[in-house]
Motif scaffolding. Structure first.
Motif, PDB file in Angstrom:
ATOM      1  N   LEU A   1       0.825  -1.206   0.000  1.00 17.43           N
ATOM      2  CA  LEU A   1       0.000   0.000   0.000  1.00 17.43           C
ATOM      3  C   LEU A   1       0.862   1.261   0.000  1.00 17.43           C
ATOM      4  N   GLU A   2       0.504   2.206  -0.844  1.00 14.82           N
ATOM      5  CA  GLU A   2       1.126   3.533  -0.849  1.00 14.82           C
ATOM      6  C   GLU A   2      -0.004   4.560  -0.918  1.00 14.82           C
ATOM      7  N   GLY A   3      -0.048   5.464   0.044  1.00 16.17           N
ATOM      8  CA  GLY A   3      -1.059   6.514   0.023  1.00 16.17           C
ATOM      9  C   GLY A   3      -2.392   6.131   0.631  1.00 16.17           C
ATOM     10  N   ILE A   4      -2.498   4.910   1.185  1.00 18.53           N
ATOM     11  CA  ILE A   4      -3.707   4.503   1.895  1.00 18.53           C
ATOM     12  C   ILE A   4      -3.299   4.169   3.330  1.00 18.53           C
ATOM     13  N   TYR A   5      -3.866   4.889   4.279  1.00 18.34           N
ATOM     14  CA  TYR A   5      -3.422   4.809   5.672  1.00 18.34           C
ATOM     15  C   TYR A   5      -4.436   4.072   6.533  1.00 18.34           C
ATOM     16  N   ASN A   6      -3.921   3.304   7.478  1.00 16.18           N
ATOM     17  CA  ASN A   6      -4.769   2.554   8.407  1.00 16.18           C
ATOM     18  C   ASN A   6      -5.451   3.515   9.380  1.00 16.18           C
ATOM     19  N   PRO A   7      -6.786   3.590   9.359  1.00 13.10           N
ATOM     20  CA  PRO A   7      -7.495   4.541  10.226  1.00 13.10           C
ATOM     21  C   PRO A   7      -7.879   3.963  11.586  1.00 13.10           C
ATOM     22  N   LEU A   8      -7.652   2.679  11.786  1.00 11.73           N
ATOM     23  CA  LEU A   8      -8.169   1.999  12.970  1.00 11.73           C
ATOM     24  C   LEU A   8      -7.157   1.889  14.103  1.00 11.73           C
ATOM     25  N   GLU A   9      -6.011   2.533  13.939  1.00 13.99           N
ATOM     26  CA  GLU A   9      -4.966   2.435  14.950  1.00 13.99           C
ATOM     27  C   GLU A   9      -4.341   3.792  15.225  1.00 13.99           C
ATOM     28  N   ILE A  10      -3.887   3.973  16.456  1.00 10.19           N
ATOM     29  CA  ILE A  10      -3.046   5.110  16.821  1.00 10.19           C
ATOM     30  C   ILE A  10      -1.613   4.598  16.740  1.00 10.19           C
ATOM     31  N   LYS A  11      -0.777   5.283  15.997  1.00  3.55           N
ATOM     32  CA  LYS A  11       0.579   4.792  15.760  1.00  3.55           C
ATOM     33  C   LYS A  11       1.605   5.456  16.678  1.00  3.55           C
ATOM     34  N   GLN A  12       2.596   4.647  17.082  1.00  2.00           N
ATOM     35  CA  GLN A  12       3.742   5.133  17.838  1.00  2.00           C
ATOM     36  C   GLN A  12       4.969   5.103  16.932  1.00  2.00           C
ATOM     37  N   ILE A  13       5.880   6.039  17.136  1.00  2.00           N
ATOM     38  CA  ILE A  13       7.081   6.076  16.303  1.00  2.00           C
ATOM     39  C   ILE A  13       8.321   5.925  17.193  1.00  2.00           C
ATOM     40  N   PRO A  14       9.117   4.890  16.989  1.00  2.00           N
ATOM     41  CA  PRO A  14      10.312   4.670  17.817  1.00  2.00           C
ATOM     42  C   PRO A  14      11.364   5.745  17.565  1.00  2.00           C
ATOM     43  N   SER A  15      12.211   5.987  18.566  1.00  2.00           N
ATOM     44  CA  SER A  15      13.257   7.003  18.427  1.00  2.00           C
ATOM     45  C   SER A  15      14.213   6.654  17.299  1.00  2.00           C
ATOM     46  N   GLU A  16      14.475   5.354  17.092  1.00  2.00           N
ATOM     47  CA  GLU A  16      15.369   4.944  16.004  1.00  2.00           C
ATOM     48  C   GLU A  16      14.816   5.378  14.648  1.00  2.00           C
ATOM     49  N   THR A  17      13.514   5.270  14.496  1.00  2.00           N
ATOM     50  CA  THR A  17      12.862   5.642  13.229  1.00  2.00           C
ATOM     51  C   THR A  17      12.863   7.152  13.036  1.00  2.00           C
ATOM     52  N   ILE A  18      12.652   7.894  14.122  1.00  2.00           N
ATOM     53  CA  ILE A  18      12.696   9.357  14.046  1.00  2.00           C
ATOM     54  C   ILE A  18      14.068   9.810  13.565  1.00  2.00           C
TER      55      ILE A  18
END
Length: 491
Positions: A52-69
């Protein structure tokens, strides 16, 4: 007449019961259909997210790890360099606000560290109450002017001082009665993105990487992790492990995220999700959405449950994409509700009226159902150990496991599946923003030296003297650093 009245009463009761039965039936049908749809889309995003590109999952709140930031930041700088461009730092700003003169020294400390110690090039914006320079309401004007001058001369071009009117809660005599003034940061529309910082904290590096979160994110902040119990975390781990025992290992996410960032692919659907048990009151998402028969939802004709879950957004550090439209909504709609309620302040407004985690799920899914390709998420959860650690957690040994595993519901495990033991010192070294919060101990500027409030191990009652000794040493070190740094405010 009495017989007629009884008949009418029975008739009314029958009608009421019939309406109630129909209402309950309709709610059950809607909930059943909604559950089916939610189940379908959960499977859809699990099976297809790699494509998937440009279609986002609406059913979850996402967390972003410090490594990814960090990886996103490095990749953004690298792409600009390849294009022969540089970052336009005038689009980004760190923002403080001050309504109490006792906090002004802290703004100087933070801005001085950001500018001279950590070399940020972003703007440094101070919002300061006009009342502090009013001779009739302020008894410390000369010192305030001195500190403002020191802040301004850090860099005449980089530092911006703005004078503001306080938002004061009427008939409130608590220390937080002017905390709603913080909401003015949402109106800093001169900038594409700001990092708001409470200044009763210590900085251990710049936070420039947060300016480069995905462009569609309008709000990101750590969560109030200190409300979570050991049982809450066990339930969260169990929820994440439900489908796959390897899913609890954060490294399985960061590896894939690193590869996708390298290939300039969308990362949102691959980010670890916030376990529902940490912000919902039941396991049934549809039931959370369909809470009462209030006509607040154009989609389901039902009202969203705004009751707070176990955790919510903290407001001491926030990454914001300022918006005049949002700010107008805050001032005209959300603020009057909070002003009218006792014991409700800035964090309550943000979590109940603007970024209520359950309400976010509802609105995300609502938009997604109507126009899938147009939906973009607006919020992210930041890792709290790096961006929202409380000093109280440093000396509270029960929080140490949480500090290591600050993407909630996931653990940093090695290749064999064992917990990576970083140790408290290493965890604090990785932290960039530590907030002074040690009730009933006051803020550190209320003391002449650390000897007045230093942490000491109670050897008689300690269950682990070695661990408690390390915790006290780290805690004292944080406050020692602050007490040394505040000399910058001296005349």
């Amino acid at each position: 007449m009495r017989v007629l009245s009884k008949r009418r009463l029975r008739f009314l009761l029958t009608v009421i019961l019939a309406i109630s039965a129909v209402t309950i039936f309709v709610r059950c049908v809607v909930q059943f259909q909604l559950n089916k749809e939610i189940k379908y889309y959960r499977r859809y995003f699990k099976d297809r997210k790699d494509k998937l590109e440009g279609i986002y999952n609406p059913l979850e709140i996402k967390q972003i790890p410090s490594e990814t930031i960090d990886n996103l930041y490095a990749n953004s700088l690298s792409r600009l360099e390849e294009q022969g461009k540089t970052v336009d730092w005038t689009k980004y700003a760190y923002v403080n606000y001050v309504t109490d003169s006792a906090y002004l020294c802290n703004s100087l400390i933070i801005f001085d560290d950001l500018k001279n110690k950590y070399k940020t090039k972003a703007k440094l914006v101070l919002l300061i109450s006009r009342d502090l320079l009013d001779p009739e309401s302020s008894s410390d004007i000369e010192n305030i002017k001195f500190l403002l001058h020191k802040i301004q001369i850090l860099d005449e071009n980089q530092v911006v001082i703005k004078y503001i009117e306080n938002i004061v809660k009427p008939n409130d005599y608590t220390p937080w009665n002017e905390s709603l003034t913080k909401l003015l940061v949402f109106n800093e529309t001169d900038f594409d993105r700001i990092i708001y910082l409470d200044n009763d904290a210590i900085l251990k590096d710049n936070l420039d990487e947060l300016f480069f979160l995905p462009h569609y994110i309008k709000f990101a902040a750590p969560l109030t992790y200190w409300f979570l119990s050991e049982k809450d975390m066990k339930d969260a781990y169990k929820e994440i492990e439900h489908d796959d025992k390897n899913s609890i290992n954060l490294k399985t996410y960061t590896k894939k995220l690193d590869l996708r960032i390298k290939n300039n692919k969308m990362i949102y659907n691959h980010l670890p999700s916030l376990p529902n048990s940490l912000f919902m009151n039941s396991k049934n998402v549809a039931q959370e959405i369909i809470h009462s028969t209030s006509s607040a939802s154009p989609l389901f004709n039902f009202h969203i449950n705004k009751k707070a879950g176990k955790t919510k957004f903290a407001s001491n550090l926030m990454v914001i994409r300022p918006s005049a439209e949002l700010f107008n909504s805050i001032i005209t709609e959300a603020l009057p509700k909070v002003l009218a309620k006792k014991t409700k302040y800035d964090m309550d407004l943000i979590n109940e009226e603007i970024y209520n985690l359950k309400k976010i799920i509802y609105y995300q899914f609502d938009i997604f159902r109507r126009m899938k390709s147009k939906f973009q998420p607006e919020v992210l959860v930041l890792p709290f150990a790096r961006y929202g650690l409380l000093t109280g957690s440093v000396r509270n040994t029960q929080h140490h496991d949480l500090i290591t595993n600050d993407v909630l519901g996931y653990k940093r495990l090695d290749e064999s599946g064992q917990q990576i033991e970083k140790g408290l010192h290493a965890s604090i070294e990785d932290s960039k923003y530590i907030h002074f919060s040690d009730y009933p101990i006051g803020k550190p500027w209320n003391y002449a030296s650390i000897s007045e409030f230093e942490c000491k191990v109670d050897e008689k009652h300690s269950k682990n003297i070695e661990q408690d000794t390390e915790a006290c040493a780290q805690w004292n070190s944080i406050y020692d650093t602050y007490l040394e740094t505040r000399k910058v405010c001296s005349i």
